[in-house]
Write an enzyme that holds these catalytic residues in place. Structure first.
Site, PDB file in Angstrom:
ATOM      1  N   LYS A 152     -13.030  11.803  -3.104  1.00 53.04           N
ATOM      2  CA  LYS A 152     -12.570  12.103  -1.811  1.00 53.04           C
ATOM      3  C   LYS A 152     -13.689  13.034  -0.998  1.00 53.04           C
ATOM      4  O   LYS A 152     -13.767  12.585   0.172  1.00 53.04           O
ATOM      5  CB  LYS A 152     -11.483  13.278  -2.209  1.00 53.04           C
ATOM      6  CG  LYS A 152     -10.230  12.442  -2.760  1.00 53.04           C
ATOM      7  CD  LYS A 152      -9.249  13.118  -3.444  1.00 53.04           C
ATOM      8  CE  LYS A 152      -8.117  12.047  -4.220  1.00 53.04           C
ATOM      9  NZ  LYS A 152      -8.543  11.271  -5.272  1.00 53.04           N
ATOM     10  N   GLU A 239      -2.990   7.731  -4.781  1.00 49.48           N
ATOM     11  CA  GLU A 239      -3.187   6.764  -6.016  1.00 49.48           C
ATOM     12  C   GLU A 239      -2.290   7.434  -7.081  1.00 49.48           C
ATOM     13  O   GLU A 239      -2.515   8.539  -7.456  1.00 49.48           O
ATOM     14  CB  GLU A 239      -4.605   6.978  -6.332  1.00 49.48           C
ATOM     15  CG  GLU A 239      -5.213   6.143  -7.275  1.00 49.48           C
ATOM     16  CD  GLU A 239      -5.225   6.539  -8.913  1.00 49.48           C
ATOM     17  OE1 GLU A 239      -4.169   6.192  -9.310  1.00 49.48           O
ATOM     18  OE2 GLU A 239      -6.319   7.013  -9.151  1.00 49.48           O
ATOM     19  N   CYS A 274      -4.923   6.984 -15.836  1.00 47.19           N
ATOM     20  CA  CYS A 274      -4.022   6.263 -14.994  1.00 47.19           C
ATOM     21  C   CYS A 274      -4.147   4.797 -15.228  1.00 47.19           C
ATOM     22  O   CYS A 274      -3.124   4.050 -15.249  1.00 47.19           O
ATOM     23  CB  CYS A 274      -4.130   6.666 -13.403  1.00 47.19           C
ATOM     24  SG  CYS A 274      -5.824   6.285 -12.742  1.00 47.19           S
ATOM     25  N   GLU A 456     -10.239   3.664  -3.323  1.00 44.70           N
ATOM     26  CA  GLU A 456     -10.982   4.598  -3.228  1.00 44.70           C
ATOM     27  C   GLU A 456     -12.447   3.514  -4.119  1.00 44.70           C
ATOM     28  O   GLU A 456     -11.977   2.688  -4.514  1.00 44.70           O
ATOM     29  CB  GLU A 456     -11.120   5.658  -4.271  1.00 44.70           C
ATOM     30  CG  GLU A 456      -9.906   6.657  -3.845  1.00 44.70           C
ATOM     31  CD  GLU A 456      -9.686   7.853  -4.674  1.00 44.70           C
ATOM     32  OE1 GLU A 456      -9.534   7.441  -5.931  1.00 44.70           O
ATOM     33  OE2 GLU A 456      -9.546   8.970  -4.062  1.00 44.70           O
TER      34      GLU A 456
END
Length: 482
Positions: A152, A239, A274, A456
């Protein structure tokens, strides 16, 4: 370990206990709250005004210098992460390396994607600019906090934005240290950090100075972020979680190396990833081969213990609540008739069976799709195995989840794998691997369905932090003035 405190709200300290021993206090932090958030956003807005007018090449140079500054603290960052998260030290070092590689990759490759385009022909003159939003709010989870902060900060800053990051209290120290190191080479206030839990997160996304939000975390929190952003139509990227299905076909190229990849697909970072493989759909004809090979590979490659030891490959679960959630899923599956196999090697049972938040890695054989352990995202060291007889049925069952982050296909037929991948409802499909081992940093990563939206990695990541601004003089307007 000292954590930055932006403001005090009168709320009790959030205390972080070492998950390895369950007793050592690593540090504490206090909610920044509305006051601390306002201070950080105001400072970010002041820095961003000048930063946006800085040439992209100069921004890239400073971003690369920021990565150099952070690299000088790489060992300390890795040790801090291993202590507060329980991530094995070698994995923690790898996370630092990947985070810095992402920053450097953005500095090297990102500027090419920010160039304006212009046409001037018989149709008129048309220019499309890529411009920053302003101040970005980023909320980062605890499981891969340095990488998820870098994904980010790098593109947001390169694109001309300022950014204020709220790390999870579970891994606040490592993220704060990384951001402070990066910020040392950037204008004061451009990269800010606010500490706290839900109160601070809510204040950050609702602040009127925030022009864009990037969130990584759970589905419920992601929905709350969208609700908070909606009244001001602030763009959001999410996300969220995943319940990744891995489909093992009869011709899978079984080998020790493949089984190593399979084990790490589910158990890297104690399964708290994840994009971990969370549901193994194995063809009935190769079930015994798969199970035997998986167990043997786990015996070699899963060494459970103190994360600061070089030989450890799996540490504790990050929190006691997550440990208890996963343990309940395992117990429920056992009660329903699953075969439970504890995996790996435990050199020092006293550590693993002590007051920390360890869970033995577990394989569950004979699981049904509607059992909680297969229906929910476990986010822990458990791998359910489900049997299929027909590929079409496996695809249908894999797609039955509300989530769609990652998936994988395991087969010796590369063309079949790529064909089958196109039928899976996921944002990313791996072939003969899964999880971090298979991620290409040059390609976009993100989910579909309940796993969110936005991307991303790859060129898309920097474009997420820019808005297009079109300037157009059509031919008829040009002709009218001549």
């Amino acid at each position: 370990m000292t954590l930055a405190r932006e403001a005090t709200t009168g709320a009790p300290d959030i205390v972080r206990i070492n998950p390895t021993d369950g007793t050592t206090v690593l540090g504490s932090l206090q909610e920044a709250g509305v006051t601390g958030v306002d201070r950080a956003v105001t400072a970010a807005a002041a820095a961003q005004a000048g930063w946006a007018s800085t040439p992209v090449a100069d921004r890239a140079l400073l971003l690369a210098l920021a990565a150099d500054a952070a690299e000088a603290q790489a060992d300390q960052l890795a040790n801090t992460l291993a202590n507060e998260l329980g991530k094995p030290i070698n994995d923690s070092r790898a996370e630092v390396r990947v985070a810095l590689a992402l920053i450097r990759q953005m500095a090297e490759e990102g500027p090419a994607h920010l160039s304006s385009t212009e046409e001037d022909d018989a149709r008129g003159r048309l220019r499309v600019l890529r411009q920053p939003y302003g101040v970005v709010a980023a909320i980062v989870p605890w499981n891969a906090p340095l990488v998820l902060a870098a994904t980010k900060v790098g593109p947001a800053v390169l694109a001309g934005n300022a950014i204020v990051v709220k790390p999870s209290p579970v891994a606040a120290a490592a993220v704060t240290a990384l951001l402070e190191a990066l910020g040392s080479e950037l204008p004061t206030g451009l990269v800010g950090v606010v500490q706290g839990d839900r109160t601070t997160g809510a204040a950050l996304v609702a602040h009127p100075g925030i022009r864009r939000i990037a969130f990584t975390g759970g589905e419920a929190a992601g929905a709350a972020v969208m609700v908070a952003a909606a009244p001001r139509a602030v763009p959001v990227s999410l996300e969220l979680g995943g319940n990744d299905a891995a489909i093992v076909l009869p011709d899978a190229p079984f080998s020790p190396e493949l089984f190593k990849r399979a084990v790490l697909a589910s158990f890297r970072t104690s399964g708290q990833v994840c994009m971990a493989a969370k549901r193994w759909y194995v063809h009935r004809s190769v079930l015994d081969t798969f199970v035997d090979g998986f167990i043997e590979a786990a015996r070699t490659h899963l060494v459970v213990g103190d994360p600061l030891l070089e030989e450890t490959t799996m540490g504790p679960v990050a929190t006691s609540s997550q440990r208890d959630f996963v343990r309940d899923l395992i117990d429920d599956a056992a009660a329903r008739g699953a075969t439970v196999v504890e995996l790996g090697t435990v050199p020092d049972p006293a550590v693993v069976d002590g007051p920390g938040t360890f869970l033995r890695p577990t394989l569950l054989i004979g699981v049904d799709d509607d059992w909680p352990v297969a229906r929910l995202e476990q986010f822990g060291p458990v791998a359910p195995v489900l049997v299929f007889d027909d590929v079409d049925d496996a695809v249908r069952r894999a797609n039955a989840s509300d989530l769609g982050l990652g998936s994988s296909v395991w087969t010796a037929d590369e063309d079949q794998a790529f064909s089958l991948a196109g039928r899976l409802e996921a944002g990313y499909t791996f072939v003969n691997t899964h999880n971090l081992d298979g991620v290409a940093l040059r390609a976009p990563f993100g989910g579909v369905k309940g796993s969110g939206f936005g991307r991303e990695f790859g060129p898309e990541t920097v474009l997420e932090y820019t808005a297009t601004h079109t300037v157009h003089m059509p031919a008829h307007a040009r002709e009218a003035q001549s």
